[in-house]
Scaffold this active site. Structure first.
Site, PDB file in Angstrom:
ATOM      1  N   HIS A 138       0.851  -1.187   0.000  1.00 42.39           N
ATOM      2  CA  HIS A 138       0.000   0.000   0.000  1.00 42.39           C
ATOM      3  C   HIS A 138       0.890   1.242   0.000  1.00 42.39           C
ATOM      4  O   HIS A 138       2.127   1.155  -0.055  1.00 42.39           O
ATOM      5  CB  HIS A 138      -0.934   0.008   1.210  1.00 42.39           C
ATOM      6  CG  HIS A 138      -2.164  -0.832   1.025  1.00 42.39           C
ATOM      7  ND1 HIS A 138      -3.055  -0.619   0.005  1.00 42.39           N
ATOM      8  CD2 HIS A 138      -2.647  -1.882   1.740  1.00 42.39           C
ATOM      9  CE1 HIS A 138      -4.035  -1.493   0.083  1.00 42.39           C
ATOM     10  NE2 HIS A 138      -3.816  -2.276   1.127  1.00 42.39           N
ATOM     11  N   ASP A 168      -0.288   7.164  -3.649  1.00 41.54           N
ATOM     12  CA  ASP A 168      -1.550   6.993  -4.360  1.00 41.54           C
ATOM     13  C   ASP A 168      -1.896   8.208  -5.215  1.00 41.54           C
ATOM     14  O   ASP A 168      -2.385   8.071  -6.341  1.00 41.54           O
ATOM     15  CB  ASP A 168      -2.686   6.762  -3.362  1.00 41.54           C
ATOM     16  CG  ASP A 168      -2.704   5.343  -2.810  1.00 41.54           C
ATOM     17  OD1 ASP A 168      -1.854   4.530  -3.210  1.00 41.54           O
ATOM     18  OD2 ASP A 168      -3.577   5.045  -1.975  1.00 41.54           O
TER      19      ASP A 168
END
Length: 369
Positions: A138, A168
């Site tokens: 992540h 992200d």
């Protein structure tokens, strides 16, 4: 004038943050975005908290102005049902691990034979190839793997959690949109689509340009010791007498001279001290007065100093209000209205008419029966 992406059709197979934010930017610029969601739950972001009735606030903010189609990608005949959309699509966004879309019959090689003009954007953590391509990870993992997290460490040597999902957004959503626009421009010239390989970890190295430059010359950066990582009194966060904090960044000499004069110190004297001694001297001076005192004293002066405020306080800042940052709204399927997520699409390009996030499967009529 029509928004610049009017007439561009986007199929978005992605979930959570990187792909959906990318497609939000495209939708804000006028593209028609169709979310492809799984039966039952849809995008995982719908289930996050806090909720706006059936969907999370996160989902509502990230999916303004899109349509939703529900389909089981593993079911027989899926490609047939999607065929009309694939034929018409200009852009496809996906963020599965490498190889997943190929196994589903939806990889670039298969779809480019159906639609040679398709711009196919794959967003992953480590890219489509390489030893780490299939590694589960992540945002925090990508920031760690790129070396950026190590530079957040303080004097105790322990890195701290970044305050934003840097990989992200800055490594995924923004580069994806940029490359999609470049690909569409190239397609205008060649008539051919392309497969874009957006790797979030790769794109974090750009943010460390100064560290890479130092390293190339034999001086790799270390935490709490460089100009922008805590090694200089000219780029620090100082505590005030009332427990508040002021972010001070008077890097250039003219700003440094103003700043030190206003806090009662001499820039020339500080510059003869070690960085540790200078930081301590400034910290001691700043700790003598309240944040309000300092901000009043700095008002109208070129000192590059800002009060550290909460997110709530930031949204109430008169400056951002004057900029109209939160003027737009988004409506959940339930009818509840929230302030829309500010995005870096200039007002001149925005499609302001689309104000709702989609209910799950609301647009299944777009599928071939």
């Amino acid at each position: 004038m029509n928004p610049p992406l009017t007439g561009v059709k986007v199929l978005d197979f992605s979930t959570l943050l990187p792909g959906p934010l990318c497609s939000l930017l495209l939708a804000e610029a006028g593209a028609e975005v169709i979310k492809i969601e799984r039966p039952g739950r849809g995008d995982e972001m719908r289930a996050y908290e806090p909720k706006v009735d059936d969907d999370s606030a996160n989902f509502v903010l990230l999916n303004r102005g899109k349509q939703s189609v529900v389909i089981d990608l593993k079911a027989p005949g899926t490609l047939d049902h999607l065929m009309p959309l694939i034929h018409e699509a200009d852009v496809l966004i996906e963020q599965f691990r490498p190889g997943v879309m190929d196994r589903l019959g939806l990889g670039y090689a298969a779809l480019s034979t159906i639609n040679p003009r398709l711009v196919y954007c794959s967003i992953t953590g480590f890219g489509q190839y390489g030893p780490r391509a299939s590694e589960a990870a992540h945002d925090l993992n990508y920031v760690a793997a790129s070396g950026a997290l190590s530079l957040t460490a303080g004097n105790d040597g322990a890195p701290v959690l970044p305050p934003a999902l840097i990989a992200d957004i800055a490594g995924g959503a923004y580069p994806a949109m940029m490359n999609i626009l470049l690909a569409l421009r190239q397609r205008d010239q060649t008539g051919q689509g392309v497969h874009l390989d957006v790797a979030m970890a790769d794109n974090l190295f750009t943010f460390q340009y100064w560290g890479l430059g130092n390293g190339e010359l034999g001086s790799w950066p270390s935490p709490a010791s460089e100009l922008v990582t805590g090694g200089s009194p000219r780029y620090q966060i100082y505590r005030t007498a009332d427990g508040a904090f002021i972010a001070a960044a008077p890097i250039e000499d003219k700003f440094w001279a103003n700043f030190t004069r206003l806090i009662g110190l001499d820039a020339a004297v500080l510059d003869r001290l070690s960085a540790t001694e200078a930081k301590s001297a400034v910290a001691t001076a700043m700790a003598q007065r309240s944040a309000k005192y300092w901000m009043d004293r700095f008002a109208g002066e070129d000192v590059c100093a800002s009060l550290v405020v909460s997110l709530e306080q930031a949204t109430e800042d008169p400056h951002f209000a004057a900029r109209g940052l939160f003027d737009q709204t988004v409506t959940a399927p339930s009818g509840t209205t929230l302030r829309a997520l500010p995005v870096p699409v200039d007002r001149a390009f925005r499609c302001s008419a689309r104000t709702a996030s989609p209910a799950l499967g609301a647009d299944n009529s777009l599928l071939k029966s």
